[in-house]
Enzyme design. Structure first.
Site, PDB file in Angstrom:
ATOM      1  CB  CYS A  59       8.318  38.712 134.108  1.00 52.07           C
ATOM      2  SG  CYS A  59       9.447  38.599 132.454  1.00 52.07           S
TER       3      CYS A  59
ATOM      4  CG  HIS B  70       4.996  41.273 131.677  1.00 54.52           C
ATOM      5  ND1 HIS B  70       5.589  41.902 132.756  1.00 54.52           N
ATOM      6  CD2 HIS B  70       6.208  40.929 131.160  1.00 54.52           C
ATOM      7  CE1 HIS B  70       6.847  41.957 132.783  1.00 54.52           C
ATOM      8  NE2 HIS B  70       7.264  41.256 131.898  1.00 54.52           N
TER       9      HIS B  70
HETATM   10  N1  GLN Z   1      15.024  40.547 132.667  1.00 55.65           N
HETATM   11  C1  GLN Z   1      14.316  39.385 132.596  1.00 55.65           C
HETATM   12  C2  GLN Z   1      14.344  38.836 131.213  1.00 55.65           C
HETATM   13  O1  GLN Z   1      14.360  39.399 130.140  1.00 55.65           O
HETATM   14  C3  GLN Z   1      12.790  39.913 133.000  1.00 55.65           C
HETATM   15  C4  GLN Z   1      12.105  40.707 132.073  1.00 55.65           C
HETATM   16  C5  GLN Z   1      10.860  41.136 132.447  1.00 55.65           C
HETATM   17  O2  GLN Z   1      10.525  41.249 133.775  1.00 55.65           O
HETATM   18  N2  GLN Z   1       9.917  41.496 131.638  1.00 55.65           N
HETATM   19  O3  GLN Z   1      14.212  37.600 131.126  1.00 55.65           O
END
Ligand code: GLN
Length: 248
Positions: free
Chosen positions: A94, A193
């Site tokens: 992510c 994740h």
């Molecule tokens: N900030 C990024 C987004 O919302 C990554 C989010 C995350 O790593 N969960 O796209």
């Protein structure tokens, strides 16, 4: 045999227990009698990346991604790019995945110039959040992966850049083109994740194999493990996700 794993920025990029992926990788090595050494490298740490075979970068929120920029520009960014070109294995989740691209422009219009280690960019849009599933490309083993995505960033791959896989259910890179993640050299970027690896053991072993083969040559193989529980978990979650069940 042994593998050296580097956990980059564990103090800022560790949403949803993404670090569980490292526990999974080191356990799957030790079950096979392969040594595993894990180091954490935080903001400001100056240790060289030369020693490591496999890098892990977890997810973070927009603010945490911005916090890293100075450290990347102070030298780590160039070292990460060199390690990528050297064929080292990276699992990037992510926010950590977005960091490997050219830039991330947040929903609020803040533009973070990132590494450009791989040809893609990300722009903030409506949030994409749910359990999801995708099929890895043949060059990444071809198995199915179940995971959980939560991002507002929409990622667009450059021409000729391969995605990690194809979305079976959910949004993946951008909710538009059916792609999920990226595969470039031995960089595996995903929105899944964590920990994604325990319930996707084929994906975990594929990553380990790329790192072992880079270090020890193509003859380095992994003995099969009795993955009954892991595969049952994977299959149950996949069924739930494909049927659109909540909490799959
Ligand atoms: N900030 C990024 C987004 O919302 C990554 C989010 C995350 O790593 N969960 O796209």
């Amino acid at each position: 045999m042994e593998l050296k794993i580097c956990h980059l920025y564990p103090e800022v990029l560790n949403l949803y227990g993404d670090r569980g992926n490292i526990r999974c990788l080191s356990k799957r090595l030790s079950w096979r009698g392969i040594d595993c050494h894990v180091d954490e490298l935080k903001i400001g740490d100056k240790k060289s990346l030369d020693d490591y075979d496999l890098f892990f970068i977890g997810g973070g929120q927009d603010f945490e991604q911005e916090v890293l920029l100075d450290d990347l520009n102070a030298g780590k960014g160039a070292e990460i790019k060199a390690a990528v070109e050297d064929g080292k294995t990276f699992l990037c989740i992510c926010g950590g995945y977005q960091m490997m691209g050219h830039y991330y422009q947040t929903h609020e219009g803040v533009k973070c110039e990132f590494l450009g280690a791989v040809d893609f960019y990300t722009v903030g849009g409506d949030r994409m959040i749910d359990n999801y599933a995708f099929r890895l490309g043949e060059e990444s083993g071809g198995s199915t992966v179940v995971g959980f995505e939560n991002h507002s960033g929409k990622t667009y791959l450059g021409l000729g850049v391969k995605p990690l896989g194809t979305v079976l259910k959910g949004c993946g890179n951008n909710g538009e083109d059916g792609t999920e993640g990226v595969r470039y050299r031995n960089v595996f970027g995903t929105y899944s994740h964590g920990p994604v690896l325990p319930k996707n053991p084929e994906f975990a072993d594929f990553l380990l194999k790329t790192a072992l083969q880079r270090r020890y040559g193509n003859a380095a193989e992994l003995e099969p493990l009795p993955d009954g529980f892991e595969k049952t978990a994977h299959d149950l979650v996949l069924k739930g996700v494909l049927e659109g069940k909540q909490g799959a």
